[in-house]
Write an enzyme that holds these catalytic residues in place. Sequence first.
Site, short mmCIF file in Angstrom:
data_model
loop_
_atom_site.label_atom_id
_atom_site.label_comp_id
_atom_site.label_asym_id
_atom_site.label_seq_id
_atom_site.Cartn_x
_atom_site.Cartn_y
_atom_site.Cartn_z
N LYS A 221 19.52 16.61 -67.40
CA LYS A 221 18.45 15.66 -67.15
C LYS A 221 17.71 15.39 -68.46
O LYS A 221 16.97 16.22 -68.96
CB LYS A 221 17.44 16.20 -66.13
CG LYS A 221 16.50 15.12 -65.60
CD LYS A 221 15.17 15.67 -65.11
CE LYS A 221 14.20 15.88 -66.23
NZ LYS A 221 13.81 14.61 -66.92
N GLY A 274 10.29 22.50 -72.73
CA GLY A 274 9.22 21.62 -72.25
C GLY A 274 7.91 22.38 -72.17
O GLY A 274 7.69 23.35 -72.89
N SER A 275 7.05 21.96 -71.27
CA SER A 275 5.71 22.52 -71.19
C SER A 275 5.71 23.88 -70.50
O SER A 275 6.55 24.17 -69.64
CB SER A 275 4.77 21.57 -70.44
OG SER A 275 5.05 21.58 -69.05
N THR A 276 4.75 24.70 -70.86
CA THR A 276 4.56 25.99 -70.20
C THR A 276 4.27 25.81 -68.72
O THR A 276 4.77 26.56 -67.88
CB THR A 276 3.44 26.77 -70.89
OG1 THR A 276 3.77 26.97 -72.27
CG2 THR A 276 3.20 28.12 -70.23
N GLU A 302 12.15 27.52 -73.63
CA GLU A 302 11.26 27.46 -74.80
C GLU A 302 10.16 26.48 -74.46
O GLU A 302 10.43 25.33 -74.09
CB GLU A 302 12.06 27.01 -76.04
CG GLU A 302 11.30 27.19 -77.34
CD GLU A 302 10.65 25.90 -77.81
OE1 GLU A 302 9.40 25.83 -77.80
OE2 GLU A 302 11.38 24.96 -78.17
N CYS A 336 7.44 21.64 -81.40
CA CYS A 336 6.99 22.88 -80.74
C CYS A 336 6.39 23.84 -81.76
O CYS A 336 5.51 24.63 -81.43
CB CYS A 336 8.16 23.55 -80.04
SG CYS A 336 9.08 22.49 -78.92
N GLU A 434 -2.73 24.08 -76.71
CA GLU A 434 -1.73 23.24 -77.35
C GLU A 434 -2.09 21.77 -77.17
O GLU A 434 -2.40 21.33 -76.06
CB GLU A 434 -0.35 23.50 -76.75
CG GLU A 434 0.76 22.73 -77.45
CD GLU A 434 2.13 22.97 -76.85
OE1 GLU A 434 3.08 23.17 -77.60
OE2 GLU A 434 2.23 22.94 -75.61
#
Length: 551
Positions: A221, A274-276, A302, A336, A434
Amino acid sequence: MLPISRGFSSFSNARLPAIRNEPLLHYAPGSPEREALRKALQKLSSTPTEVPCVVNGKEIRTGDIQHQVAPSNHAQIVCSYHRANGEVLKQAMDGALKAKKLWETMSFEYRASVFMKAAELASKTYRAELCAATMLGQGKNVWQAEIDAAAETIDFWRFNCKFAQDIYDMQPPANDSGTWNRADYRPLEGFVAAIAPFNFTAIASNLSCAPALMGNVTLWKPAPTAVLSNFLVFKILQQAGLPDGVVQFLPSPVPLFGDFVLAQRDLAGVHFTGSTHTFKLLYRTLAQNLDTYRTFPRLVGETGGKNFHMVHASADVDLVVNSTVRAAFEYQGQKCSACSRLYVPDVLWPTIRDRLVHEIGKISVGPVQDLSVFMSAVIDQASFNKIKAYIEAARADAACSILAGGTYDDRVGYFVQPTLIHTTDPRTVTMREEIFGPVLTVYVYPADQWEDTLRLCDDTTPYALTGALFARDVMAVHEAQRVLRHTAGNLYINDKCTGAVVGQQPFGGSRLSGTNDKSGSLLNLLRWVTPRSTKESWNALTSWSYPSQLI
């Protein structure tokens, strides 16, 4: 491509050719690569590309069409793409599992040859187009596109083949007389879901290709703001001979894709960047669905980072300034690993402050077609709004002052000027959270409080991705490495905190920055295999009793 009709065997112990990092092209005026890039930019800008889903080698146009726009000119459509629906996702999963039966029987050299050929195609044939697609669609300047879409994508493909070969070479070191012990590294049972970010074309490729190299099949995706470059990577893989169904290309809404794959019995793993927040959601949902799965799915991710530059009083000021400007503002702070917090001793602050303000003032910001720019636009409206909110929060905070930048404009593109904030509060929001934009916050500490400041750096944020130490005093470096042992998965000494190179600095962090499975190394590939130990004996067991029972 025709489907594979049989399995493949190997009757040799073939070795890969020597693997080296891909040399970078410089795109100097008058160079052939600059002219090729100009033509590729013109081609991709003239007519938006239509991107289908691709399942079992067949293009599927669902009619659910979305548009990827150029960040520096959001009126320009870069591509129109068809989003997968539930039926297409089911076809993709079923087709991938069918393709796996033959793909996993192919010997390593056949699988590796696909990715080695893809690397050659990217290097020699499609380099300009890969860079142009990444520039237009993801807002990278030419240098950032070159080191990502070209060099790093190629490096992942080539070095992963070497790492896989190294894994297969890992065999038991001892055998008793009359026995032969060996290990084989089987692909996982089921399929792997690859959920890609917008900011690195190379990462998107690796999320899908790393498991596939090891004999797995993947549902890929792409991020909605990186569909064009990702589709080009997929087409290169097809041309390189990747069998139909091994990788399924599936632009789709995040909730639909996530809900589908996490509900499947045959989910073997998730490869994510992607995002946490999103990774936590995946983790939570997977845990809730554990009784659904055939095996415990591998979850490799990650996520976010709040990366630091820590400056000691003995540091080289020129090195600090140049490294920090590069790390904080290249690719608009959307790496990142980007530096977003800076700790400076009071004895160096006046000089570093003036130098930073001066150098930031020289940064050129504009559309990516202007090859002279250092920065372009941030990725989309949501990102622009988020960054704007952080800047305004700092402007309203009595503990903060904006020393450079602090302005933004989204009338044509999503442009944010490189912004430098000085704070007297080391735990202000822009030191903790972030931002993923061109915003750097500086905290000035008393030079005689080095260890206390190291501990402050360690516990200010929940992240632990990258960081850099600047010092000529070797004892200061030693102390910092000790205190910051778990503060960064990638630590740099007298170098910027960005720019990890495949095969040189395996990348990943822990705490809330991810699972630290180190892309760009064999550690990541080990997550996509399930080893089997085999013992073959040639001496018959002549009695069931133990020698110790003899009288």
